[in-house]
Design a protein around this motif. Structure first.
Motif, short mmCIF file in Angstrom:
data_model
loop_
_atom_site.label_atom_id
_atom_site.label_comp_id
_atom_site.label_asym_id
_atom_site.label_seq_id
_atom_site.Cartn_x
_atom_site.Cartn_y
_atom_site.Cartn_z
N GLN A 167 2.49 2.43 -3.77
CA GLN A 167 3.34 3.40 -4.48
C GLN A 167 4.55 2.69 -5.06
OE1 GLN A 167 4.09 6.74 -2.08
NE2 GLN A 167 5.13 7.87 -3.67
N HIS B 50 -2.06 7.80 -7.16
CA HIS B 50 -2.59 8.58 -6.05
C HIS B 50 -4.07 8.86 -6.27
CE1 HIS B 50 0.68 9.25 -3.40
NE2 HIS B 50 1.49 9.62 -4.38
N GLU C 111 -7.08 7.51 -3.99
CA GLU C 111 -8.07 8.35 -3.32
C GLU C 111 -9.49 7.94 -3.69
OE1 GLU C 111 -7.14 12.43 -4.03
OE2 GLU C 111 -5.27 12.24 -2.90
#
Lengths: 203, 237
Positions: free
Chosen positions: B5, B225, B229
């Motif tokens: 991140q 994100h 995933e």
């Protein structure tokens, strides 16, 4: 965390913690490098001295002629007030108003508001209308154009010198002093320090 | 592959906070887009709180467009009428500069040229660019654009030079002498341009320049994100 110790940069909105500074240091935004606050002398002596002398300079600049020209034995003076009057007489009322606001009203209001704030801070008087006075100062500050006017006077003097006899008036020196004092005042005064000394619920 | 991140610098607005424009106190602001007529006052100085300057974009645009329109008469119309017994002369801003140049004081001519011609044009074009970059949510070099804004703020006032020069000349060269100088409508238009551009820069909010960076970062993060995933799912399978 006390909200007073947080600081949001007013140019890029970055949230930062206030750090302690040594006297004479400045704190700048870590992202956009805008000035956040500075540590100035603890008493307001400098600021008061600058304000009072600037007010005196402003009075002198308005009382004495900026320039005098001598044409065929006739002596013509031009004070700041004469300029406004002449423009108004030539039906240029908006220009007269502009000159009045930028050279007379804005500096006067700024200096008086400053004097009012500083007196309350220095002698710990009960604080009345602090926000109003400060916001008044903020709103007129951009419109103090004394330095631009000074440059205009100088260019005009150079322009007229080969044609007629021109004498520099006392007001030009006073204006020069006023410009220096106004700059010194805004350098010496720190907004954040002032507000940190004002209690909540007292404004 | 796992994406890390990105570290995002906390803007006060993204945390639901806002600094008071008058006293600098950071307060909670309930929402970024408050409902109509909703007004929150600063706890310390009782000034209205805004997360961003009120309607900054549309106000800046309006002032700027008006300045563009007035820029034409400001340069076409004479700013000064000089009349003596023998001849009359009308000076525009440019002809005044040319006169200064021809009379030998080229340094003054350059000074006036920069103050009255270059500065207003540069200011209007740059402000247009800044406003457009916000309008199109461009995240290109926010720091450089903020610096550009600061530069605009500092140079804007010097355009008033020409107006003051006319005002002083008009007063000094009066009816008593043989020559009379009068201010003309062009001076008014030019003064209006300068005042309007100064107001436009004043209402411009540089924090908007950084908002688009934040928005872009947010989008990138969302993408990270989703990618993360996906990558995790693939690993599981």
């Amino acid at each position: 965390m006390l909200p007073a110790l947080l600081i949001a940069c007013n140019q890029c909105d970055l949230l930062q913690y206030e750090v302690k500074l040594v006297e004479g240091e400045k704190a700048c935004c870590s992202r956009c490098n805008a000035l956040l606050y500075k540590n100035t002398a603890p008493h307001y002596n400098q600021e008061i001295a600058f304000t009072v002398s600037a007010i005196i300079m402003l009075i002198i600049a308005n009382m004495f002629p900026i320039a005098t020209i001598i044409v065929q034995g006739q002596v013509i003076d031009a004070t700041l007030f004469d300029i406004i009057q002449t423009l108004a007489m030539q039906q240029q009322n908006s220009l007269a108003l502009l000159v009045f606001i930028t050279l007379l009203l804005a500096p006067t209001v700024e200096l008086l508001a400053m004097a009012y704030l500083l007196m309350q801070l220095k002698w710990g008087w009960p604080k009345h209308y602090i926000t109003q006075a400060y916001r008044l100062r903020l709103s007129v500050k951009t419109w103090v154009l004394t330095d631009v006017f000074m440059l205009g006077v100088l260019v005009d003097l150079v322009k007229l010198t080969p044609i007629v006899t021109v004498k520099v008036g006392i007001a030009v020196w006073a204006l020069g002093g006023l410009i220096i004092l106004l700059t010194a005042l805004s350098q010496a005064f720190d907004t954040r320090k002032m507000w940190s000394q004002i209690d909540f619920h007292s404004t | 592959m796992i994406f890390t991140q990105r570290n995002q610098p906390p803007s006060a607005r993204s945390l639901g906070l806002g600094g008071c424009e008058v006293c600098g106190l950071v307060s909670r602001l309930p929402s970024a887009n408050p409902p109509l007529n909703y007004l929150q006052l600063c706890a310390r100085c009782h000034s209205p709180l805004h997360s961003r300057k009120n309607k900054s974009l549309s106000r800046s645009w309006a002032l700027l467009v008006t300045a563009y329109l007035l820029y034409i008469p400001a340069n076409m119309l004479p700013i000064m009428d000089t009349s003596s017994l023998f001849n009359a002369q009308r000076d525009t801003i440019m002809s005044g500069i040319i006169y200064l140049w021809q009379s030998g004081s080229w340094s003054l001519a350059l000074l006036v040229f920069f103050a009255s011609i270059v500065t207003p044009l540069f200011k209007m074009i740059t402000l247009t660019f800044l406003l457009l970059s916000i309008q199109f949510k461009n995240a290109w070099h926010p720091l450089q654009r903020t610096k550009l804004y600061r530069f605009l703020h500092s140079i804007g006032r010097w355009s008033m030079l020409d107006i003051y020069m006319v005002a002083i000349l008009v007063t000094l060269v009066q009816v008593k002498s043989l020559t009379v100088i009068k201010a003309s409508p062009g001076a008014l238009a030019f003064a209006a341009v300068v005042v309007l551009t100064m107001l436009a820069v004043e209402t411009f909010d540089p924090r908007l320049l950084w908002d688009s960076v934040l928005a872009q970062n947010n989008q990138l993060q969302k993408k990270f994100h989703i990618d993360n995933e996906k990558a995790l799912k693939e690993q599981h399978e």
